[in-house]
Design a protein around this motif. Structure first.
Motif, PDB file in Angstrom:
ATOM      1  N   GLU A 152      34.427  50.393  60.309  1.00  0.00           N
ATOM      2  CA  GLU A 152      35.795  49.908  60.477  1.00  0.00           C
ATOM      3  C   GLU A 152      36.685  50.212  59.282  1.00  0.00           C
ATOM      4  OE1 GLU A 152      35.388  45.763  61.265  1.00  0.00           O
ATOM      5  OE2 GLU A 152      34.636  46.048  63.310  1.00  0.00           O
ATOM      6  N   GLY A 153      36.133  50.189  58.086  1.00  0.00           N
ATOM      7  CA  GLY A 153      36.929  50.399  56.887  1.00  0.00           C
ATOM      8  C   GLY A 153      36.730  51.783  56.295  1.00  0.00           C
ATOM      9  N   ARG A 154      37.095  51.900  55.056  1.00  0.00           N
ATOM     10  CA  ARG A 154      36.982  53.181  54.357  1.00  0.00           C
ATOM     11  C   ARG A 154      35.541  53.496  53.975  1.00  0.00           C
ATOM     12  NH1 ARG A 154      41.355  55.495  52.080  1.00  0.00           N
ATOM     13  NH2 ARG A 154      40.228  56.054  50.178  1.00  0.00           N
ATOM     14  N   TYR A 155      34.749  52.448  53.767  1.00  0.00           N
ATOM     15  CA  TYR A 155      33.354  52.615  53.359  1.00  0.00           C
ATOM     16  C   TYR A 155      32.476  51.674  54.173  1.00  0.00           C
ATOM     17  CZ  TYR A 155      35.632  54.978  49.463  1.00  0.00           C
ATOM     18  OH  TYR A 155      36.409  55.810  48.709  1.00  0.00           O
ATOM     19  N   LEU A 156      31.178  51.715  53.932  1.00  0.00           N
ATOM     20  CA  LEU A 156      30.258  50.890  54.703  1.00  0.00           C
ATOM     21  C   LEU A 156      30.433  49.411  54.398  1.00  0.00           C
ATOM     22  CD1 LEU A 156      26.962  52.992  54.595  1.00  0.00           C
ATOM     23  CD2 LEU A 156      28.784  53.006  56.312  1.00  0.00           C
ATOM     24  N   LEU A 157      30.810  49.090  53.166  1.00  0.00           N
ATOM     25  CA  LEU A 157      31.066  47.711  52.791  1.00  0.00           C
ATOM     26  C   LEU A 157      32.570  47.475  52.712  1.00  0.00           C
ATOM     27  CD1 LEU A 157      28.439  47.086  49.950  1.00  0.00           C
ATOM     28  CD2 LEU A 157      28.166  46.860  52.429  1.00  0.00           C
ATOM     29  N   ALA A 158      32.993  46.298  53.116  1.00  0.00           N
ATOM     30  CA  ALA A 158      34.412  45.979  53.096  1.00  0.00           C
ATOM     31  C   ALA A 158      34.973  45.987  51.685  1.00  0.00           C
ATOM     32  CB  ALA A 158      34.647  44.616  53.747  1.00  0.00           C
ATOM     33  N   GLY A 164      22.538  37.128  46.784  1.00  0.00           N
ATOM     34  CA  GLY A 164      23.256  35.904  47.109  1.00  0.00           C
ATOM     35  C   GLY A 164      24.708  36.111  47.477  1.00  0.00           C
ATOM     36  N   SER A 165      25.227  37.300  47.253  1.00  0.00           N
ATOM     37  CA  SER A 165      26.627  37.573  47.585  1.00  0.00           C
ATOM     38  C   SER A 165      26.779  37.778  49.085  1.00  0.00           C
ATOM     39  CB  SER A 165      27.133  38.803  46.831  1.00  0.00           C
ATOM     40  OG  SER A 165      26.429  39.958  47.245  1.00  0.00           O
ATOM     41  N   VAL A 166      28.002  37.669  49.555  1.00  0.00           N
ATOM     42  CA  VAL A 166      28.279  37.740  50.994  1.00  0.00           C
ATOM     43  C   VAL A 166      27.852  39.077  51.589  1.00  0.00           C
ATOM     44  CG1 VAL A 166      30.118  37.719  52.726  1.00  0.00           C
ATOM     45  CG2 VAL A 166      30.183  36.091  50.826  1.00  0.00           C
ATOM     46  N   GLU A 167      28.046  40.167  50.840  1.00  0.00           N
ATOM     47  CA  GLU A 167      27.779  41.500  51.382  1.00  0.00           C
ATOM     48  C   GLU A 167      26.373  42.001  51.103  1.00  0.00           C
ATOM     49  OE1 GLU A 167      31.800  43.978  51.851  1.00  0.00           O
ATOM     50  OE2 GLU A 167      31.083  43.869  49.793  1.00  0.00           O
ATOM     51  N   ARG A 168      25.532  41.192  50.483  1.00  0.00           N
ATOM     52  CA  ARG A 168      24.190  41.650  50.125  1.00  0.00           C
ATOM     53  C   ARG A 168      23.378  42.061  51.359  1.00  0.00           C
ATOM     54  NH1 ARG A 168      21.437  43.758  45.736  1.00  0.00           N
ATOM     55  NH2 ARG A 168      19.218  43.280  45.930  1.00  0.00           N
ATOM     56  N   ALA A 169      23.431  41.251  52.415  1.00  0.00           N
ATOM     57  CA  ALA A 169      22.666  41.560  53.621  1.00  0.00           C
ATOM     58  C   ALA A 169      23.132  42.874  54.238  1.00  0.00           C
ATOM     59  CB  ALA A 169      22.778  40.426  54.632  1.00  0.00           C
ATOM     60  N   ARG A 170      24.443  43.049  54.342  1.00  0.00           N
ATOM     61  CA  ARG A 170      24.985  44.287  54.910  1.00  0.00           C
ATOM     62  C   ARG A 170      24.568  45.497  54.073  1.00  0.00           C
ATOM     63  NH1 ARG A 170      27.385  47.235  59.145  1.00  0.00           N
ATOM     64  NH2 ARG A 170      29.040  48.566  58.343  1.00  0.00           N
ATOM     65  N   TYR A 171      24.597  45.344  52.781  1.00  0.00           N
ATOM     66  CA  TYR A 171      24.195  46.422  51.871  1.00  0.00           C
ATOM     67  C   TYR A 171      22.745  46.819  52.110  1.00  0.00           C
ATOM     68  CZ  TYR A 171      22.685  48.475  47.408  1.00  0.00           C
ATOM     69  OH  TYR A 171      22.123  49.279  46.437  1.00  0.00           O
ATOM     70  N   LEU A 172      21.846  45.839  52.153  1.00  0.00           N
ATOM     71  CA  LEU A 172      20.428  46.138  52.363  1.00  0.00           C
ATOM     72  C   LEU A 172      20.191  46.723  53.752  1.00  0.00           C
ATOM     73  CD1 LEU A 172      18.792  43.006  50.694  1.00  0.00           C
ATOM     74  CD2 LEU A 172      18.955  45.324  49.757  1.00  0.00           C
ATOM     75  N   GLU A 173      20.924  46.239  54.743  1.00  0.00           N
ATOM     76  CA  GLU A 173      20.814  46.813  56.085  1.00  0.00           C
ATOM     77  C   GLU A 173      21.181  48.287  56.083  1.00  0.00           C
ATOM     78  OE1 GLU A 173      21.856  42.927  58.895  1.00  0.00           O
ATOM     79  OE2 GLU A 173      23.437  44.352  58.329  1.00  0.00           O
ATOM     80  N   MET A 174      22.240  48.625  55.386  1.00  0.00           N
ATOM     81  CA  MET A 174      22.696  50.018  55.354  1.00  0.00           C
ATOM     82  C   MET A 174      21.721  50.915  54.597  1.00  0.00           C
ATOM     83  SD  MET A 174      25.309  50.291  57.274  1.00  0.00           S
ATOM     84  CE  MET A 174      24.284  49.190  58.284  1.00  0.00           C
ATOM     85  N   LEU A 175      21.099  50.392  53.551  1.00  0.00           N
ATOM     86  CA  LEU A 175      20.055  51.168  52.872  1.00  0.00           C
ATOM     87  C   LEU A 175      18.895  51.441  53.827  1.00  0.00           C
ATOM     88  CD1 LEU A 175      19.789  49.642  49.270  1.00  0.00           C
ATOM     89  CD2 LEU A 175      20.908  51.772  49.970  1.00  0.00           C
ATOM     90  N   GLY A 176      18.502  50.415  54.588  1.00  0.00           N
ATOM     91  CA  GLY A 176      17.438  50.606  55.560  1.00  0.00           C
ATOM     92  C   GLY A 176      17.836  51.546  56.677  1.00  0.00           C
ATOM     93  N   TYR A 177      19.080  51.447  57.129  1.00  0.00           N
ATOM     94  CA  TYR A 177      19.552  52.318  58.205  1.00  0.00           C
ATOM     95  C   TYR A 177      19.583  53.776  57.748  1.00  0.00           C
ATOM     96  CZ  TYR A 177      21.901  53.022  62.674  1.00  0.00           C
ATOM     97  OH  TYR A 177      22.201  53.388  63.967  1.00  0.00           O
ATOM     98  N   ALA A 178      19.900  53.982  56.485  1.00  0.00           N
ATOM     99  CA  ALA A 178      19.874  55.341  55.937  1.00  0.00           C
ATOM    100  C   ALA A 178      18.473  55.938  56.043  1.00  0.00           C
ATOM    101  CB  ALA A 178      20.339  55.328  54.482  1.00  0.00           C
ATOM    102  N   GLU A 179      17.445  55.105  55.871  1.00  0.00           N
ATOM    103  CA  GLU A 179      16.071  55.587  55.998  1.00  0.00           C
ATOM    104  C   GLU A 179      15.722  55.869  57.451  1.00  0.00           C
ATOM    105  OE1 GLU A 179      14.182  56.528  53.442  1.00  0.00           O
ATOM    106  OE2 GLU A 179      16.037  56.040  52.379  1.00  0.00           O
ATOM    107  N   THR A 180      16.284  55.089  58.389  1.00  0.00           N
ATOM    108  CA  THR A 180      16.077  55.371  59.811  1.00  0.00           C
ATOM    109  C   THR A 180      16.591  56.764  60.149  1.00  0.00           C
ATOM    110  OG1 THR A 180      16.191  53.054  60.478  1.00  0.00           O
ATOM    111  CG2 THR A 180      16.744  54.688  62.155  1.00  0.00           C
ATOM    112  N   VAL A 181      17.813  57.065  59.708  1.00  0.00           N
ATOM    113  CA  VAL A 181      18.381  58.397  59.933  1.00  0.00           C
ATOM    114  C   VAL A 181      17.553  59.455  59.218  1.00  0.00           C
ATOM    115  CG1 VAL A 181      20.402  59.861  59.535  1.00  0.00           C
ATOM    116  CG2 VAL A 181      20.707  57.506  60.316  1.00  0.00           C
ATOM    117  N   GLY A 182      17.137  59.156  57.992  1.00  0.00           N
ATOM    118  CA  GLY A 182      16.346  60.106  57.220  1.00  0.00           C
ATOM    119  C   GLY A 182      15.022  60.442  57.884  1.00  0.00           C
ATOM    120  N   CYS A 183      14.364  59.450  58.482  1.00  0.00           N
ATOM    121  CA  CYS A 183      13.081  59.698  59.154  1.00  0.00           C
ATOM    122  C   CYS A 183      13.264  60.580  60.392  1.00  0.00           C
ATOM    123  CB  CYS A 183      12.434  58.376  59.533  1.00  0.00           C
ATOM    124  SG  CYS A 183      11.736  57.464  58.133  1.00  0.00           S
TER     125      CYS A 183
END
Length: 218
Positions: free
Chosen positions: A147-153, A86-105
């Motif tokens: 854009e920032g220091r890490y994947l999440l603002a 429910g937090s603002v960054e939850r979607a971005r966080y889950l997207e990045m976890l999924g994207y990590a699997e794309t790179v991993g595959c």
């Protein structure tokens, strides 16, 4: 009461690093990807696919690195390494976890084609060229979005652990200097005390036998 089943430099490093970030005490049981140690009935009872990581956590047995990362963040929410539902960054966080699997595959398929296949079985130069191009495109997309220091603002999270592992391994197939933002980001992560501790416990890798695997000529 926590045991990580681990192959040096494999995806289980994500869990090793995250456990260090969480400040948990744990033992490590080491395996090699080049022998039959992960094909024993005992190990297959823990990991149906015969792969690491497996985490024995206070009586529970967890497998699959992406699932373990999420379970650990939910088990230790006080560490603040995952945005709450429910937090603002939850979607971005889950997207990045999924994207990590794309790179991993993509990396896994490059490993199969360029590291583990041996004569008389030879990798398809066309397939390797396509996989390499897709990996470079995936990294270029992250280079453009970072854009920032890490994947999440809000700061460092478990998504950084998941994605950065794949970026580190990409060095075996692509020139990482082509991604200056990601290289600065990666250098910053390598300076984290938990990463340094995790790397010290990682063990000697026996996956890669050379520093770089160029795309074979068609």
């Amino acid at each position: 009461m926590i045991t990580l089943h681990h192959v040096p430099l494999a995806r289980s490093f994500r869990v090793l690093w995250l456990l260090e970030e969480l400040g948990q005490e744990f033992d490590i049981r080491y395996y090699s990807i080049r022998d039959v140690s992960m094909r024993t009935p005992e190990f297959l009872a823990l990991s149906p696919a015969g792969r690491v990581p497996v985490l024995e956590h206070h009586g529970a047995v967890w497998f699959e690195s992406g699932a373990i990362v999420q379970l650990l963040c939910e088990t230790y929410p006080e560490a603040g390494l995952a945005p709450k539902p429910g937090s603002v960054e939850r979607a971005r966080y889950l997207e990045m976890l999924g994207y990590a699997e794309t790179v991993g595959c993509l990396l896994e398929n490059l490993n199969l084609n360029q590291v583990f296949l041996r004569p008389p079985a030879k990798p398809s130069a066309v397939v390797v060229k396509l996989l390499n191009a897709r990996l470079r495109a995936a990294l270029a997309a992250m280079e453009a979005r970072l854009e920032g220091r890490y994947l999440l603002a809000s700061g460092f999270s478990a998504a950084d652990v998941a994605f950065a592992y794949g970026f580190e391994l990409a060095r075996y197939y692509v020139d990482l200097d082509a991604y200056p933002r990601l290289m600065t980001y990666w250098t910053r992560l390598q300076e984290r005390p938990a990463y340094i501790r995790a790397r010290a416990r990682d063990g000697q890798q026996d996956i890669y036998t050379q520093e770089f695997y160029p795309v074979p000529e068609v």
